[in-house]
Design a protein around this motif. Structure first.
Motif, PDB file in Angstrom:
ATOM      1  N   GLY A   1       8.725  -0.806 -20.044  1.00  0.00           N
ATOM      2  CA  GLY A   1       7.716  -0.962 -21.088  1.00  0.00           C
ATOM      3  C   GLY A   1       6.431  -0.205 -20.794  1.00  0.00           C
ATOM      4  N   PHE A   2       6.091  -0.049 -19.503  1.00  0.00           N
ATOM      5  CA  PHE A   2       4.889   0.719 -19.150  1.00  0.00           C
ATOM      6  C   PHE A   2       5.045   2.175 -19.579  1.00  0.00           C
ATOM      7  CE2 PHE A   2       3.071   3.720 -16.103  1.00  0.00           C
ATOM      8  CZ  PHE A   2       1.718   3.427 -16.223  1.00  0.00           C
ATOM      9  N   PHE A   3       6.197   2.770 -19.270  1.00  0.00           N
ATOM     10  CA  PHE A   3       6.422   4.165 -19.634  1.00  0.00           C
ATOM     11  C   PHE A   3       6.554   4.330 -21.142  1.00  0.00           C
ATOM     12  CE2 PHE A   3       8.085   3.599 -15.324  1.00  0.00           C
ATOM     13  CZ  PHE A   3       7.384   4.595 -14.647  1.00  0.00           C
ATOM     14  N   GLN A   4       7.081   3.318 -21.830  1.00  0.00           N
ATOM     15  CA  GLN A   4       7.168   3.378 -23.286  1.00  0.00           C
ATOM     16  C   GLN A   4       5.779   3.302 -23.915  1.00  0.00           C
ATOM     17  OE1 GLN A   4       9.760   0.110 -24.206  1.00  0.00           O
ATOM     18  NE2 GLN A   4      11.600   1.119 -23.404  1.00  0.00           N
ATOM     19  N   GLN A   5       4.936   2.422 -23.389  1.00  0.00           N
ATOM     20  CA  GLN A   5       3.600   2.232 -23.946  1.00  0.00           C
ATOM     21  C   GLN A   5       2.724   3.466 -23.750  1.00  0.00           C
ATOM     22  OE1 GLN A   5       2.368  -0.418 -25.619  1.00  0.00           O
ATOM     23  NE2 GLN A   5       0.325   0.484 -25.819  1.00  0.00           N
ATOM     24  N   PHE A   6       2.828   4.097 -22.577  1.00  0.00           N
ATOM     25  CA  PHE A   6       1.960   5.225 -22.249  1.00  0.00           C
ATOM     26  C   PHE A   6       2.747   6.546 -22.212  1.00  0.00           C
ATOM     27  CE2 PHE A   6      -0.064   1.491 -20.342  1.00  0.00           C
ATOM     28  CZ  PHE A   6      -1.324   1.579 -20.922  1.00  0.00           C
ATOM     29  N   TRP A   7       3.735   6.651 -23.086  1.00  0.00           N
ATOM     30  CA  TRP A   7       4.559   7.855 -23.120  1.00  0.00           C
ATOM     31  C   TRP A   7       3.752   9.132 -23.342  1.00  0.00           C
ATOM     32  CZ3 TRP A   7       9.073   9.357 -21.515  1.00  0.00           C
ATOM     33  CH2 TRP A   7       9.630  10.533 -22.019  1.00  0.00           C
ATOM     34  N   PRO A   8       2.733   9.175 -24.203  1.00  0.00           N
ATOM     35  CA  PRO A   8       1.958  10.417 -24.364  1.00  0.00           C
ATOM     36  C   PRO A   8       1.329  10.914 -23.064  1.00  0.00           C
ATOM     37  CG  PRO A   8       1.488   8.908 -26.162  1.00  0.00           C
ATOM     38  CD  PRO A   8       2.298   8.141 -25.161  1.00  0.00           C
ATOM     39  N   ASP A   9       1.030  10.000 -22.138  1.00  0.00           N
ATOM     40  CA  ASP A   9       0.395  10.390 -20.876  1.00  0.00           C
ATOM     41  C   ASP A   9       1.408  10.669 -19.773  1.00  0.00           C
ATOM     42  OD1 ASP A   9      -2.275   9.996 -21.894  1.00  0.00           O
ATOM     43  OD2 ASP A   9      -1.914   7.840 -21.729  1.00  0.00           O
ATOM     44  N   VAL A  10       2.492   9.906 -19.733  1.00  0.00           N
ATOM     45  CA  VAL A  10       3.441  10.010 -18.617  1.00  0.00           C
ATOM     46  C   VAL A  10       4.713  10.757 -18.994  1.00  0.00           C
ATOM     47  CG1 VAL A  10       2.570   7.807 -17.770  1.00  0.00           C
ATOM     48  CG2 VAL A  10       4.659   7.823 -19.117  1.00  0.00           C
ATOM     49  N   GLY A  11       4.882  11.060 -20.278  1.00  0.00           N
ATOM     50  CA  GLY A  11       6.146  11.632 -20.735  1.00  0.00           C
ATOM     51  C   GLY A  11       6.508  12.949 -20.078  1.00  0.00           C
ATOM     52  N   ARG A  12       5.531  13.841 -19.886  1.00  0.00           N
ATOM     53  CA  ARG A  12       5.861  15.154 -19.337  1.00  0.00           C
ATOM     54  C   ARG A  12       6.347  15.052 -17.900  1.00  0.00           C
ATOM     55  NH1 ARG A  12       1.627  17.641 -16.401  1.00  0.00           N
ATOM     56  NH2 ARG A  12      -0.248  16.334 -16.212  1.00  0.00           N
ATOM     57  N   TYR A  13       5.806  14.089 -17.139  1.00  0.00           N
ATOM     58  CA  TYR A  13       6.272  13.884 -15.768  1.00  0.00           C
ATOM     59  C   TYR A  13       7.715  13.387 -15.761  1.00  0.00           C
ATOM     60  CZ  TYR A  13       1.800  14.538 -13.364  1.00  0.00           C
ATOM     61  OH  TYR A  13       0.670  15.071 -12.826  1.00  0.00           O
ATOM     62  N   ILE A  14       7.988  12.372 -16.583  1.00  0.00           N
ATOM     63  CA  ILE A  14       9.326  11.775 -16.613  1.00  0.00           C
ATOM     64  C   ILE A  14      10.355  12.799 -17.072  1.00  0.00           C
ATOM     65  CG2 ILE A  14      10.712   9.882 -17.537  1.00  0.00           C
ATOM     66  CD1 ILE A  14       8.404   9.033 -15.714  1.00  0.00           C
ATOM     67  N   CYS A  15      10.024  13.555 -18.114  1.00  0.00           N
ATOM     68  CA  CYS A  15      10.969  14.536 -18.639  1.00  0.00           C
ATOM     69  C   CYS A  15      11.266  15.633 -17.614  1.00  0.00           C
ATOM     70  CB  CYS A  15      10.419  15.155 -19.922  1.00  0.00           C
ATOM     71  SG  CYS A  15      10.401  14.036 -21.340  1.00  0.00           S
ATOM     72  N   SER A  16      10.240  16.100 -16.923  1.00  0.00           N
ATOM     73  CA  SER A  16      10.454  17.177 -15.952  1.00  0.00           C
ATOM     74  C   SER A  16      11.369  16.735 -14.823  1.00  0.00           C
ATOM     75  CB  SER A  16       9.114  17.655 -15.395  1.00  0.00           C
ATOM     76  OG  SER A  16       8.458  16.607 -14.694  1.00  0.00           O
TER      77      SER A  16
END
Length: 250
Positions: free
Chosen positions: A209-224
């Motif tokens: 839920g943390f990564f879902q809530q703050f996806w605009p900020d953490v998304g590029r790290y997770i995707c890479s």
């Protein structure tokens, strides 16, 4: 959610470091912010209730615009604290199972009793719809089910058979092409949103839920990281870290 918490997330995830370092730095900053800014939920709750009680007593003696505004402000703050307390206990219930589940504590014993009652089979229905209540009959029915599952009437089979003669289904060319295509950011996002937000967290303490809530900020790290794992065929060691709990069977 506290209004200043998104700023803490952005500051931590703007650093150009590996994902593991970013998560570690964010954890340190979040703990410091929790102590210095967010505060202790239950102490804040007691303080707000005391102020609210005083404001309402003062309103009972004399009516003033200042006291009315103060009461409304305290009620809004109290409602926010109740939501935070609800999230705290939801998280605490998961962490208790992880932290205390394998210790010789009353929590462990109560959990085992509850699980044992849930897992105990007192009766079972056979293929004809009749209930079997005797313990020996239940054992025989389960045993015969596994025996029939692992037996076959086939005495021999040819050494090789063309795949076209198999009775099972196989992928058509279109499905094979879809499975073999490269993973993109949309695939990573869909996979993350398929997870339940508040399942038990991993060693880093962060829910999905943390990564879902703050996806605009953490998304590029997770995707890479995820895309690199698919492209290289290698998963970083820290991504496979997990918590294993021994569950005793009585």
């Amino acid at each position: 959610m506290h209004q200043n918490f998104p700023r803490i997330v952005k500051e931590a995830w703007l650093e150009n470091n590996p994902l593991r370092v970013v998560i570690s730095n964010f954890t340190v900053k979040a703990r410091k912010w929790n102590c210095e800014v967010f505060g202790y939920i239950f102490a804040k709750k007691r303080r707000v209730l005391a102020r609210l009680n005083g404001a309402q007593k003062a309103l009972a003696d004399r009516l003033s615009d200042f006291l009315v505004c103060l009461e409304k402000q305290l009620l809004d703050e109290y409602a926010l604290i109740l939501l935070q307390e609800e999230e705290y206990w939801a998280l605490k219930s998961k962490l208790n199972a992880t932290t205390y589940g394998d210790r010789n504590t009353s929590y462990f014993h109560v959990s085992i009793v509850v699980i044992r009652n849930w897992n105990k089979i007192t009766c079972i229905k056979d293929g004809r719809g009749d209930w079997i209540f005797e313990e020996e009959g239940v054992k025989n029915h389960i045993r015969s089910g596994f025996e029939n599952l692992d037996t076959t009437g086939l005495d021999m089979a040819p050494l090789s058979s063309p795949i076209s003669q198999f009775s099972c289904c196989y992928f058509i060319d279109e499905d094979q092409a879809w499975i073999g295509q490269a993973v993109n950011e949309e695939d990573v996002r869909d996979g993350l949103w398929a997870l339940k937000p508040f399942k038990a967290p991993g060693p880093d303490g962060l829910h999905a839920g943390f990564f879902q809530q703050f996806w605009p900020d953490v998304g590029r790290y997770i995707c890479s990281v995820v895309i690199a794992a698919f492209n290289s065929g290698v998963i970083l060691d820290y991504l496979n870290e997990t918590l294993i709990t021994l569950i005793l069977k009585c």
